[in-house]
Design an enzyme around this catalytic site. Structure first.
Site, PDB file in Angstrom:
ATOM      1  N   ASP A 145      -0.201  -3.869   1.503  1.00  0.00           N
ATOM      2  CA  ASP A 145      -1.823  -4.219   0.510  1.00  0.00           C
ATOM      3  C   ASP A 145      -2.177  -4.999  -0.373  1.00  0.00           C
ATOM      4  O   ASP A 145      -1.157  -6.024  -0.205  1.00  0.00           O
ATOM      5  CB  ASP A 145      -2.814  -2.687   0.022  1.00  0.00           C
ATOM      6  N   TYR A 188      11.009   0.130  -2.439  1.00  0.00           N
ATOM      7  CA  TYR A 188       9.578  -0.397  -3.373  1.00  0.00           C
ATOM      8  C   TYR A 188      10.518  -0.578  -4.690  1.00  0.00           C
ATOM      9  O   TYR A 188      10.582   0.470  -5.173  1.00  0.00           O
ATOM     10  CB  TYR A 188       8.722   0.236  -2.917  1.00  0.00           C
TER      11      TYR A 188
END
Length: 248
Positions: A53, A111
């Protein structure tokens, strides 16, 4: 056509995200524009493993693209790297079979999320970590993070309105630690796939648990209830990093 796999890193601060979109700057579009020049004006489509994003960074994003001829991977990497914007780095390029697909070939993503809990905050890191100026218990967050490991329906940790029907994912590793050099909290998650905003919602929940505003059992409660309203807030994307992608 010859298929190439590339590992790239980028500073996501000035991007609207990885995926190409109208009237906004994206990593995909910047790389495709550079490949257009390197491919004699013939368009090249870039496929990414993860569609990060706006504001999200990457150390180990993986992409693939096809070119009409075989080129020396290192020379191609150098040409692509030097002509891409400074906030994108082409780490490596290799030749792969036509069966390889950056997104759909089986892989594990890792992540990391950085939280600056210091007071005063570090303004130099405002684009690279979120600031959370409240007391945190590392032990409570570590205990709660373990509840996320395994195969679960993560409906309660995804953004509402997502079009993905199957929300079952497997997390193989979830940890919370403190970076001794910076003092930042480091949240790390590895798994076979993540839903939209899942990592940011899990971090938001763990922070509330660490601050004592939610019980340690809340992570398990969110999983079992599949109720997004019981989870913590969605933290900002600037602390999130796509660290690594490992293919089988």
């Amino acid at each position: 056509m010859v298929r190439y796999k590339a590992t790239i890193s980028y500073d996501g601060t000035l991007f609207s995200g990885f995926q190409r979109q109208p009237n906004a700057r994206s990593i995909q579009e910047e790389i495709e524009k550079t490949l257009l020049r390197l491919n004699s004006g013939i368009p090249v489509t870039v496929h990414g493993a993860g569609r990060t994003d706006a504001g999200v960074h990457a150390y180990g994003q993986v992409i693939h693209f096809d070119l009409p001829q075989e080129r020396d991977p290192e020379k191609l990497r150098f040409g692509l790297d030097t002509q891409c914007p400074d906030d994108i780095d082409i780490v490596s390029i290799e030749l792969v079979s036509e069966e390889f697909h950056a997104r759909y070939s089986k892989h594990i993503k890792t992540y990391e999320f950085l939280v600056d809990a210091g007071r005063p905050k570090n303004p130099m890191m405002r684009n690279y970590a979120i600031h959370y100026p409240y007391p945190l218990s590392l032990a409570l967050m570590q205990e709660a993070a373990m509840e996320l490991v395994g195969t679960h329906d993560f409906t309660g940790f995804t953004a509402s309105g997502t079009s993905v029907e199957n929300k079952v994912r497997t997390i193989t590793q979830a940890s919370v630690s403190i970076d001794e050099k910076t003092g930042f909290y480091v949240f790390a998650f590895s798994g076979n796939g993540f839903l939209y905003k899942q990592v940011r919602n899990m971090v938001g929940t763990l922070l509330k648990i660490g601050n004592g505003r939610m019980p340690v059992s809340q992570a398990k409660t969110v999983l079992e209830s599949r109720d997004r309203n019981l989870a913590g807030p969605t933290v900002a994307g600037n602390g999130l990093y796509l660290k690594e992608i490992r293919y089988e």
